[in-house]
Write a protein that holds these residues in place. Sequence first.
Motif, PDB file in Angstrom:
ATOM      1  N   LEU A 105       0.822  -1.201   0.000  1.00 35.29           N
ATOM      2  CA  LEU A 105       0.000   0.000   0.000  1.00 35.29           C
ATOM      3  C   LEU A 105       0.859   1.254   0.000  1.00 35.29           C
ATOM      4  O   LEU A 105       1.865   1.344   0.702  1.00 35.29           O
ATOM      5  N   ALA A 106       0.459   2.206  -0.767  1.00 34.16           N
ATOM      6  CA  ALA A 106       1.164   3.483  -0.843  1.00 34.16           C
ATOM      7  C   ALA A 106       0.543   4.428   0.164  1.00 34.16           C
ATOM      8  O   ALA A 106      -0.586   4.865   0.001  1.00 34.16           O
ATOM      9  N   ASP A 107       1.257   4.704   1.240  1.00 31.08           N
ATOM     10  CA  ASP A 107       0.782   5.632   2.255  1.00 31.08           C
ATOM     11  C   ASP A 107       1.360   7.008   1.974  1.00 31.08           C
ATOM     12  O   ASP A 107       2.377   7.141   1.308  1.00 31.08           O
ATOM     13  N   ASN A 108       0.730   8.007   2.533  1.00 24.19           N
ATOM     14  CA  ASN A 108       1.259   9.355   2.371  1.00 24.19           C
ATOM     15  C   ASN A 108       2.601   9.501   3.073  1.00 24.19           C
ATOM     16  O   ASN A 108       3.381  10.380   2.749  1.00 24.19           O
ATOM     17  N   ASP A 109       2.873   8.652   4.065  1.00 18.67           N
ATOM     18  CA  ASP A 109       4.119   8.747   4.825  1.00 18.67           C
ATOM     19  C   ASP A 109       5.269   7.996   4.163  1.00 18.67           C
ATOM     20  O   ASP A 109       6.373   8.000   4.683  1.00 18.67           O
ATOM     21  N   ASP A 110       5.026   7.331   3.044  1.00 20.24           N
ATOM     22  CA  ASP A 110       6.067   6.479   2.480  1.00 20.24           C
ATOM     23  C   ASP A 110       7.067   7.221   1.607  1.00 20.24           C
ATOM     24  O   ASP A 110       7.968   6.618   1.066  1.00 20.24           O
ATOM     25  N   TRP A 111       6.948   8.536   1.495  1.00 23.38           N
ATOM     26  CA  TRP A 111       7.913   9.280   0.694  1.00 23.38           C
ATOM     27  C   TRP A 111       7.875  10.745   1.054  1.00 23.38           C
ATOM     28  O   TRP A 111       6.887  11.252   1.546  1.00 23.38           O
ATOM     29  N   MET A 112       8.983  11.391   0.828  1.00 28.96           N
ATOM     30  CA  MET A 112       9.086  12.830   1.056  1.00 28.96           C
ATOM     31  C   MET A 112      10.060  13.373   0.027  1.00 28.96           C
ATOM     32  O   MET A 112      10.924  12.667  -0.460  1.00 28.96           O
ATOM     33  N   VAL A 113       9.921  14.632  -0.300  1.00 23.47           N
ATOM     34  CA  VAL A 113      10.873  15.276  -1.191  1.00 23.47           C
ATOM     35  C   VAL A 113      11.686  16.276  -0.387  1.00 23.47           C
ATOM     36  O   VAL A 113      11.287  16.691   0.699  1.00 23.47           O
ATOM     37  N   GLU A 114      12.829  16.647  -0.913  1.00 20.50           N
ATOM     38  CA  GLU A 114      13.730  17.564  -0.226  1.00 20.50           C
ATOM     39  C   GLU A 114      13.055  18.913  -0.003  1.00 20.50           C
ATOM     40  O   GLU A 114      12.202  19.325  -0.771  1.00 20.50           O
ATOM     41  N   ASP A 115      13.471  19.610   1.031  1.00 16.67           N
ATOM     42  CA  ASP A 115      12.877  20.898   1.365  1.00 16.67           C
ATOM     43  C   ASP A 115      12.997  21.919   0.237  1.00 16.67           C
ATOM     44  O   ASP A 115      12.118  22.738   0.046  1.00 16.67           O
ATOM     45  N   GLU A 116      14.113  21.887  -0.512  1.00 20.30           N
ATOM     46  CA  GLU A 116      14.304  22.890  -1.559  1.00 20.30           C
ATOM     47  C   GLU A 116      13.488  22.593  -2.819  1.00 20.30           C
ATOM     48  O   GLU A 116      13.488  23.367  -3.756  1.00 20.30           O
ATOM     49  N   THR A 117      12.785  21.467  -2.836  1.00 16.57           N
ATOM     50  CA  THR A 117      11.962  21.113  -3.987  1.00 16.57           C
ATOM     51  C   THR A 117      10.725  21.999  -4.015  1.00 16.57           C
ATOM     52  O   THR A 117      10.009  22.107  -3.043  1.00 16.57           O
ATOM     53  N   THR A 118      10.486  22.626  -5.149  1.00 15.76           N
ATOM     54  CA  THR A 118       9.332  23.511  -5.281  1.00 15.76           C
ATOM     55  C   THR A 118       8.142  22.742  -5.843  1.00 15.76           C
ATOM     56  O   THR A 118       8.301  21.685  -6.454  1.00 15.76           O
ATOM     57  N   ILE A 119       6.976  23.294  -5.636  1.00 17.83           N
ATOM     58  CA  ILE A 119       5.760  22.694  -6.182  1.00 17.83           C
ATOM     59  C   ILE A 119       5.856  22.629  -7.695  1.00 17.83           C
ATOM     60  O   ILE A 119       5.480  21.636  -8.314  1.00 17.83           O
ATOM     61  N   GLU A 120       6.410  23.691  -8.290  1.00 12.95           N
ATOM     62  CA  GLU A 120       6.551  23.718  -9.748  1.00 12.95           C
ATOM     63  C   GLU A 120       7.418  22.559 -10.233  1.00 12.95           C
ATOM     64  O   GLU A 120       7.127  21.932 -11.246  1.00 12.95           O
ATOM     65  N   LYS A 121       8.488  22.266  -9.479  1.00 13.74           N
ATOM     66  CA  LYS A 121       9.387  21.179  -9.857  1.00 13.74           C
ATOM     67  C   LYS A 121       8.668  19.828  -9.752  1.00 13.74           C
ATOM     68  O   LYS A 121       8.828  18.969 -10.614  1.00 13.74           O
ATOM     69  N   VAL A 122       7.862  19.666  -8.704  1.00 12.65           N
ATOM     70  CA  VAL A 122       7.100  18.426  -8.540  1.00 12.65           C
ATOM     71  C   VAL A 122       6.104  18.279  -9.687  1.00 12.65           C
ATOM     72  O   VAL A 122       6.011  17.216 -10.313  1.00 12.65           O
ATOM     73  N   LEU A 123       5.359  19.349  -9.996  1.00  8.89           N
ATOM     74  CA  LEU A 123       4.381  19.290 -11.086  1.00  8.89           C
ATOM     75  C   LEU A 123       5.059  19.029 -12.422  1.00  8.89           C
ATOM     76  O   LEU A 123       4.564  18.248 -13.239  1.00  8.89           O
ATOM     77  N   GLN A 124       6.197  19.674 -12.636  1.00 11.10           N
ATOM     78  CA  GLN A 124       6.946  19.465 -13.886  1.00 11.10           C
ATOM     79  C   GLN A 124       7.401  18.010 -13.992  1.00 11.10           C
ATOM     80  O   GLN A 124       7.308  17.404 -15.054  1.00 11.10           O
ATOM     81  N   THR A 125       7.849  17.455 -12.880  1.00  7.34           N
ATOM     82  CA  THR A 125       8.312  16.075 -12.868  1.00  7.34           C
ATOM     83  C   THR A 125       7.145  15.111 -13.083  1.00  7.34           C
ATOM     84  O   THR A 125       7.272  14.146 -13.836  1.00  7.34           O
ATOM     85  N   ILE A 126       6.011  15.377 -12.457  1.00 12.17           N
ATOM     86  CA  ILE A 126       4.823  14.542 -12.663  1.00 12.17           C
ATOM     87  C   ILE A 126       4.440  14.555 -14.142  1.00 12.17           C
ATOM     88  O   ILE A 126       4.124  13.516 -14.720  1.00 12.17           O
ATOM     89  N   ASN A 127       4.508  15.717 -14.774  1.00  9.49           N
ATOM     90  CA  ASN A 127       4.131  15.836 -16.191  1.00  9.49           C
ATOM     91  C   ASN A 127       5.047  15.063 -17.118  1.00  9.49           C
ATOM     92  O   ASN A 127       4.678  14.768 -18.246  1.00  9.49           O
ATOM     93  N   GLN A 128       6.236  14.721 -16.662  1.00 13.77           N
ATOM     94  CA  GLN A 128       7.180  13.965 -17.485  1.00 13.77           C
ATOM     95  C   GLN A 128       6.970  12.459 -17.363  1.00 13.77           C
ATOM     96  O   GLN A 128       7.561  11.696 -18.122  1.00 13.77           O
ATOM     97  N   LEU A 129       6.137  12.044 -16.433  1.00 15.60           N
ATOM     98  CA  LEU A 129       5.886  10.613 -16.228  1.00 15.60           C
ATOM     99  C   LEU A 129       4.937  10.083 -17.299  1.00 15.60           C
ATOM    100  O   LEU A 129       4.197  10.842 -17.916  1.00 15.60           O
ATOM    101  N   PRO A 130       4.942   8.753 -17.492  1.00 16.84           N
ATOM    102  CA  PRO A 130       3.966   8.158 -18.413  1.00 16.84           C
ATOM    103  C   PRO A 130       2.537   8.498 -17.975  1.00 16.84           C
ATOM    104  O   PRO A 130       2.272   8.675 -16.782  1.00 16.84           O
ATOM    105  N   GLU A 131       1.632   8.580 -18.944  1.00 15.89           N
ATOM    106  CA  GLU A 131       0.248   9.017 -18.694  1.00 15.89           C
ATOM    107  C   GLU A 131      -0.418   8.260 -17.548  1.00 15.89           C
ATOM    108  O   GLU A 131      -1.099   8.862 -16.725  1.00 15.89           O
ATOM    109  N   LYS A 132      -0.255   6.940 -17.498  1.00 16.21           N
ATOM    110  CA  LYS A 132      -0.975   6.160 -16.494  1.00 16.21           C
ATOM    111  C   LYS A 132      -0.575   6.555 -15.083  1.00 16.21           C
ATOM    112  O   LYS A 132      -1.403   6.562 -14.179  1.00 16.21           O
TER     113      LYS A 132
END
Length: 182
Positions: A105-132
């Motif tokens: 099961l994927a819990d919300n506690d099973d991962w974290m990103v570095e403090d300097e990671t911006t929301i824009e960087k997360v969204l940009q990275t999500i957009n680079q993933l395969p569609e599914k």
Amino acid sequence: MNKTVCINAKIVEGCRHNNAKAQMKLYDLYCEAMFIVAKRYVKDKVIAEDVMQDAFIKVFKNINSFKNEVTIGAWIKKIVINQCIDYLKKKRIELVSIEEKELKLADNDDWMVEDETTIEKVLQTINQLPEKYKTILNLYLIEGYDHQEISQILNITEVASRSQLMRGKNKLKNQFKDFKYV
């Protein structure tokens, strides 16, 4: 009632009467935000624009079903998301189901990103993933849908939703590891 709500109510009422000026005002108020929503699901800008345009056509056709239970913006956003999901379904994005015994099961506690990671960087990275993976991550992390809702929207099992979320999170984690070395 605040001024924005009154203005939006007048615009919505105008749209209910097929007033072209009111429709254009509603479109102008929300098109930029809804394009950003569509772009989260559909990588191609042109396709995202098409999906958003189709969503606004649905908005204007179905404006009489808007009951003021949520803001007009939230109502339009839901239509845009559903339009994106419909587009992805037509593309036949295959969401692979796995046996429940294989599922971690994927819990919300099973991962974290570095403090300097911006929301824009997360969204940009999500957009680079395969569609599914992108679709599941957007629905779960960004839009706040739970696995039951995602399973209904995408016509998959809750187990498939969880597994795709877990795999998407793992791919996202790997992308961030790759960023550190670049």
